[in-house]
Motif scaffolding. Sequence first.
Motif, PDB file in Angstrom:
ATOM      1  N   ALA A   1       0.836  -1.203   0.000  1.00  0.00           N
ATOM      2  CA  ALA A   1       0.000   0.000   0.000  1.00  0.00           C
ATOM      3  C   ALA A   1       0.870   1.251   0.000  1.00  0.00           C
ATOM      4  N   LEU A   2       1.956   1.229   0.738  1.00  0.00           N
ATOM      5  CA  LEU A   2       2.878   2.370   0.767  1.00  0.00           C
ATOM      6  C   LEU A   2       3.519   2.584  -0.598  1.00  0.00           C
ATOM      7  N   GLU A   3       3.873   1.489  -1.278  1.00  0.00           N
ATOM      8  CA  GLU A   3       4.434   1.597  -2.632  1.00  0.00           C
ATOM      9  C   GLU A   3       3.444   2.265  -3.578  1.00  0.00           C
ATOM     10  N   HIS A   4       2.188   1.810  -3.560  1.00  0.00           N
ATOM     11  CA  HIS A   4       1.178   2.400  -4.445  1.00  0.00           C
ATOM     12  C   HIS A   4       0.881   3.849  -4.067  1.00  0.00           C
ATOM     13  N   LEU A   5       0.884   4.137  -2.779  1.00  0.00           N
ATOM     14  CA  LEU A   5       0.628   5.498  -2.332  1.00  0.00           C
ATOM     15  C   LEU A   5       1.723   6.450  -2.808  1.00  0.00           C
ATOM     16  N   LEU A   6       2.977   6.045  -2.674  1.00  0.00           N
ATOM     17  CA  LEU A   6       4.087   6.894  -3.116  1.00  0.00           C
ATOM     18  C   LEU A   6       4.093   7.076  -4.633  1.00  0.00           C
ATOM     19  N   LEU A   7       3.819   5.999  -5.367  1.00  0.00           N
ATOM     20  CA  LEU A   7       3.735   6.125  -6.825  1.00  0.00           C
ATOM     21  C   LEU A   7       2.578   7.040  -7.226  1.00  0.00           C
ATOM     22  N   GLY A   8       1.454   6.923  -6.520  1.00  0.00           N
ATOM     23  CA  GLY A   8       0.295   7.765  -6.816  1.00  0.00           C
ATOM     24  C   GLY A   8       0.575   9.233  -6.559  1.00  0.00           C
ATOM     25  N   VAL A   9       1.232   9.536  -5.451  1.00  0.00           N
ATOM     26  CA  VAL A   9       1.575  10.930  -5.149  1.00  0.00           C
ATOM     27  C   VAL A   9       2.533  11.473  -6.201  1.00  0.00           C
ATOM     28  N   GLY A  10       3.508  10.666  -6.582  1.00  0.00           N
ATOM     29  CA  GLY A  10       4.448  11.100  -7.621  1.00  0.00           C
ATOM     30  C   GLY A  10       3.770  11.356  -8.950  1.00  0.00           C
ATOM     31  N   LEU A  11       2.826  10.500  -9.314  1.00  0.00           N
ATOM     32  CA  LEU A  11       2.118  10.691 -10.583  1.00  0.00           C
ATOM     33  C   LEU A  11       1.170  11.875 -10.534  1.00  0.00           C
ATOM     34  N   CYS A  12       0.587  12.152  -9.377  1.00  0.00           N
ATOM     35  CA  CYS A  12      -0.360  13.270  -9.266  1.00  0.00           C
ATOM     36  C   CYS A  12       0.326  14.635  -9.239  1.00  0.00           C
ATOM     37  N   MET A  13       1.632  14.672  -9.220  1.00  0.00           N
ATOM     38  CA  MET A  13       2.341  15.951  -9.237  1.00  0.00           C
ATOM     39  C   MET A  13       2.267  16.631 -10.592  1.00  0.00           C
TER      40      MET A  13
END
Length: 119
Positions: free
Chosen positions: A80-92
């Motif tokens: 979940a942390l991996e997906h959360l970090l990837l999601g935050v990076g993509l939403c930038m």
Amino acid sequence: MGCLGNFLWFLFGGAVSGLSWAFMGCLWCITIVGIPVGMQCFKFASLSFFPFGKDVQYGGGAGSFLLNIIWLLITGLPMALEHLLLGVGLCMTIVGIPFGLQQFKLAKLALLPFGAEVC
């Protein structure tokens, strides 16, 4: 549009997400007791490779609840942390927002995968 979204998704994060689900599935399948958990991981790896046009329905009973607790303690939080970090990076970026939202959907799925059904 779903085919284009899935193709772009695979290039910009889907391959990494899908491979992490497949890797966790292989680790769970090492033991005989973990094979049902590993099979669930492989099912969600295919969703993670190509998520556009698919939806996840949550449900389940007591068995799903117990497996979700075990999953959360062993594998769920790091995924979940991996997906959360990837999601935050993509939403930038504005272009990456739809891909980031898909990562957030997968983060929720990484926390509670049992009892979930892909539609």
